[in-house]
Write an enzyme that holds these catalytic residues in place. Sequence first.
Site, mmCIF file in Angstrom:
data_model
loop_
_atom_site.group_PDB
_atom_site.id
_atom_site.type_symbol
_atom_site.label_atom_id
_atom_site.label_comp_id
_atom_site.label_asym_id
_atom_site.label_seq_id
_atom_site.Cartn_x
_atom_site.Cartn_y
_atom_site.Cartn_z
ATOM 1 N N ARG A 257 60.056 89.343 49.498
ATOM 2 C CA ARG A 257 60.833 89.319 48.255
ATOM 3 C C ARG A 257 60.462 90.539 47.413
ATOM 4 O O ARG A 257 59.419 90.540 46.763
ATOM 5 C CB ARG A 257 60.532 88.019 47.497
ATOM 6 C CG ARG A 257 61.585 87.654 46.447
ATOM 7 C CD ARG A 257 61.055 86.537 45.560
ATOM 8 N NE ARG A 257 59.983 87.024 44.694
ATOM 9 C CZ ARG A 257 59.009 86.269 44.187
ATOM 10 N NH1 ARG A 257 58.967 84.988 44.441
ATOM 11 N NH2 ARG A 257 58.079 86.799 43.396
ATOM 12 N N HIS A 261 61.066 86.310 41.513
ATOM 13 C CA HIS A 261 61.650 85.075 42.047
ATOM 14 C C HIS A 261 63.067 84.897 41.497
ATOM 15 O O HIS A 261 64.021 84.693 42.228
ATOM 16 C CB HIS A 261 60.781 83.875 41.698
ATOM 17 C CG HIS A 261 61.433 82.557 41.992
ATOM 18 N ND1 HIS A 261 61.672 82.133 43.285
ATOM 19 C CD2 HIS A 261 61.925 81.598 41.172
ATOM 20 C CE1 HIS A 261 62.286 80.942 43.241
ATOM 21 N NE2 HIS A 261 62.451 80.612 41.976
ATOM 22 N N TYR A 270 51.449 88.576 39.333
ATOM 23 C CA TYR A 270 50.688 87.923 40.409
ATOM 24 C C TYR A 270 50.818 88.609 41.769
ATOM 25 O O TYR A 270 50.070 88.305 42.682
ATOM 26 C CB TYR A 270 51.120 86.448 40.551
ATOM 27 C CG TYR A 270 52.608 86.249 40.767
ATOM 28 C CD1 TYR A 270 53.157 86.385 42.028
ATOM 29 C CD2 TYR A 270 53.447 85.925 39.708
ATOM 30 C CE1 TYR A 270 54.527 86.207 42.225
ATOM 31 C CE2 TYR A 270 54.803 85.741 39.897
ATOM 32 C CZ TYR A 270 55.341 85.887 41.154
ATOM 33 O OH TYR A 270 56.679 85.713 41.343
#
Length: 367
Positions: A257, A261, A270
């Site tokens: 990815r 998100h 993160y």
Amino acid sequence: MKSTQTFDISHSCLLDATGQLTDSCPTSISAEHLRQAYATMVLIRAFDQKAIALQRTGKLGTYPSILGQEAISTAIGMTMQADDVFVPYYRDQAAQYLRGVSLTEILLYWGGDERGSNYASPKCAQDMPVCVPIATQYCHAAGIATAMKIRAEKRAVVVTCGDGATSKGDFLESLNLAGTWHLPMVMVVNNNQWAISTPRAKQCNAQTLAQKAIGAGVQGLVVDGNDYVGMAYELQKALSRAHAGKGPTLIEATSYRLGDHTTADDASRYRPAQELKAAWEKEPIKRLRHYLQTTGLWTDADEQALLLQVKADIDQVVADYTSIAADAPESMFTYLFEELPSARLNQYQQVANAAASRAVGGGSHHE
Ligand SMILES: [Mg+2]
């Protein structure tokens, strides 16, 4: 002591990270197929970028980017039979588009307009709308596949999800049912290594997600999801098996990815920067373009023409989307229920009354 069974999970990669084929191109994938797939991936990446810009400027709701995973979704759209049923999750813009959903409808959906799921094209009338709840669409897919089997139809269901969804009961129960009843299902897991902020290593202790298929007696394999050729080839084989009544397949498509998100997330908090940098080296569009260019299937003139066409197409999609007047707020009830349950009557009335009491102004709700 001897083992009673041994199992193996294959890992398929035909087009490697440098854009070179590790084997000859399958004859079932034509040059024209590859050119169309490439053009679709470029279009969807541009659409994706525009959708994020629309969200950032307050013209779209929360939006899940497909950046970096275009090959998986494009291969699904390119290989499904017209009368198969697609049961998508929320990162399937390319497959939806290829099935006949318009890009304007996709924007409408993410703009909170129910009409975005009311597809105008008859080509995708049998497909399900986007499913945002995690893995619940697998239950729908198993139900549809069961109906196909009972009716002895030579059709299949393709259902998708992310890596995080494979930890859900809905996924595992549907997988078990698919195996037990030999359902005509192709299950594709877009393993983009992150379930929001949960990394793949903390999601599940199994070496692969594909091996979950073994426990259900389902054929499972890992495919490099950034390898368009391998994805399309394995999907063709899985769909042929399903159409021939030979049962379900679980494909774990490994990718990364490259975006957040959704637009409600900030992955830089993160996600290791080095990991992202390394993942960009393996992204799917660059490698397919390299293959097409080095084999003479794509020229600089083709690329220029495509980019011009993509820009014109996206501009038109945005113009169409932003010019559509808002639907009635109570449509959230009328699209969901054939008959409104009595427990919802009060809510419906409140929304309808509030809408009626507001000044009649027209204009667009996308602004
Ligand atoms: Mg994921």
